[in-house]
Design an enzyme around this catalytic site. Sequence first.
Site, PDB file in Angstrom:
ATOM      1  N   LYS A  78      41.800   3.117 -13.162  1.00  0.00           N
ATOM      2  CA  LYS A  78      41.064   4.370 -12.934  1.00  0.00           C
ATOM      3  C   LYS A  78      41.289   5.279 -14.135  1.00  0.00           C
ATOM      4  CE  LYS A  78      40.562   8.070  -9.469  1.00  0.00           C
ATOM      5  NZ  LYS A  78      41.013   8.588  -8.160  1.00  0.00           N
ATOM      6  N   SER A 153      37.521   9.859  -4.553  1.00  0.00           N
ATOM      7  CA  SER A 153      37.193   9.923  -5.959  1.00  0.00           C
ATOM      8  C   SER A 153      37.300   8.586  -6.698  1.00  0.00           C
ATOM      9  CB  SER A 153      38.117  10.930  -6.652  1.00  0.00           C
ATOM     10  OG  SER A 153      39.445  10.444  -6.672  1.00  0.00           O
ATOM     11  N   SER A 177      41.263   9.439  -1.545  1.00  0.00           N
ATOM     12  CA  SER A 177      40.485   8.925  -2.680  1.00  0.00           C
ATOM     13  C   SER A 177      40.617   7.430  -2.961  1.00  0.00           C
ATOM     14  CB  SER A 177      40.841   9.690  -3.953  1.00  0.00           C
ATOM     15  OG  SER A 177      40.200  10.936  -3.950  1.00  0.00           O
TER      16      SER A 177
END
Lengths: 486, 94
Positions: A78, A153, A177
């Site tokens: 990420k 997210s 997330s």
Amino acid sequence: MSESLMDLTLHELSELMRARKISSLEVMQAKLARLKEREPQIHAYIRWDEKAAIEEARQRDNVQDHQGSLWGLPIANKDIICVEGVETSCASKILSGYIPPYNATVVERLRGEGAILFGNTNMDEFAMGSSTETSHFGVTRNPWDLTRTPGGSSGGSAAAVAGGLAIAALGTDTGGSIRQPAALCGCVGLKPTYGRVSRYGLIAFASSLDQIGPITQDVEDAALLLEILAGHDSKDSTSLKVEVPRYREHLKKGIRDMKLGLPKEYFISGLDPQVKVAIDEAIKVYTNLGVEVVECQLPYTEYAVATYYVLATAQASSNLARYDGVQYGYRAPNFSNLVDMYFETRSLGFGPEVKRRIILGTYALSSGYYDAYYLKAQKMRTLIRQDFEEAFKKCDAILTPTSPSCAFKIGERMNDPLTMYLSDIFTISANLAGIPGISIPCGFSKEGLPVGLQILGKHFDEATLLRTAYAFEQATDHHKRKPVVR
Amino acid sequence: MKVEMNIDDVAKLARLKLSAEEREKFSSQMSDILSYVQKLNAVDTTHVQAADHVEAVQNVTRPDEVKPSLDPDSFLKHAPLGRDQFFIVPQVIE
């Protein structure tokens, strides 16, 4: 749909690799072929380095002795976790050009097992969002329906794993997330206990809530990755010295002796009827497996979202104060003096959702309001944690829906932040209480959209979570269904 | 209860310049969010202790050992402007 090595799991590929039936280069080429075929539609990644990946794969293949359980296998990262020498931007303009001079501890640990960090996945800017729409680099699309968001997210990571663009990926979870995008994309997503995984090298959003965890195709891969990621790190003083079990050995122990709790506060009127149907089916699966399912209570649940948005924004406003055009990334081109440089850089560098949260958090911490907001929320956090302590006296783990709805349309919730915040209603409490949670695929809506089942556990009891999730996965085949990406 | 925030003051504290459009939009959104947060007042927390770390972690220390640190120049690589181990900023003192 083409057959590809990318549809195999980490543990399957690892076995093939050990038996020398495949090479790292073959896996990497399969990944690049998939990227060419599907990335233009899905847009799961912000950036990757094809040459470096091929080079690393060749190097792994040249070593005679395979060392480590992830030898030669690519893991997607990420865009919020630092890899030395790789631009890491948190999907924000303000960090454009930020090239970390060091590796996050999780990156060191994965490499220690022979993994290749490949590509930085898209996300909501600074992980602030539930749809991956606030990224400076454009939206990511859900592989199950390209008109819908993948959640957020960690939406890029979940879309990459679901869409066959990553075998497994790292995510981060501050209010859901990892779990919410995993649910909306039909993957497995695990948020470990706060303090289980080192946050060193994770760019901070809300330091008392953030945790790194895996997004994978099945539960065994989640167990495999957690074994590697977990453990105390002297570079993160909030990581704890708690023994890390061999999670994979726990998976097959069965769950006949277990008691699972159903909190009535999670089965509310706002729950999508199709999600409810899938969750009810999942409960039946557990009953058929011989598990006792009992009702439990988490009375402070309705206050979780309000508590969270005070604490998370306050901590974010403090953490993001460092982005002022001096040390990192972006500096505004025009300004009249030093203070004006701060204003200009921050105003041009941050997107609307980040600004909104900085303002809210600054307000909650400002003189005269601290007691009414921040201190109040910290006290609410204690009550929410006590809720779980009480509930776990009656059961070993708790079952809930991960998200009140399936994947929603792109743009649908962007003009109404409060509605967007409420989409995290079932995941937020775990972060506030610091407990671990996992989301696993448990069914599909009539439109063919995945539904996620969330399992919450006691502090540091990821072994029970994984065992519970694994038993369900063995009894069903939802996790084997793959989207047709067109 | 409707709660209003003086958005200009708060934006200034946060070192943010807001456009007229942002100002208007955020004001009404903040009011909605803060009004929602008021629901916490329904709970009496007078005798509740504020949370900190989920585990009782106190005074984390480490041995005071000399260890090499990263080369200062490596930090300048990610800075907008820097030279000779320094970050360059506009003139501060007239």
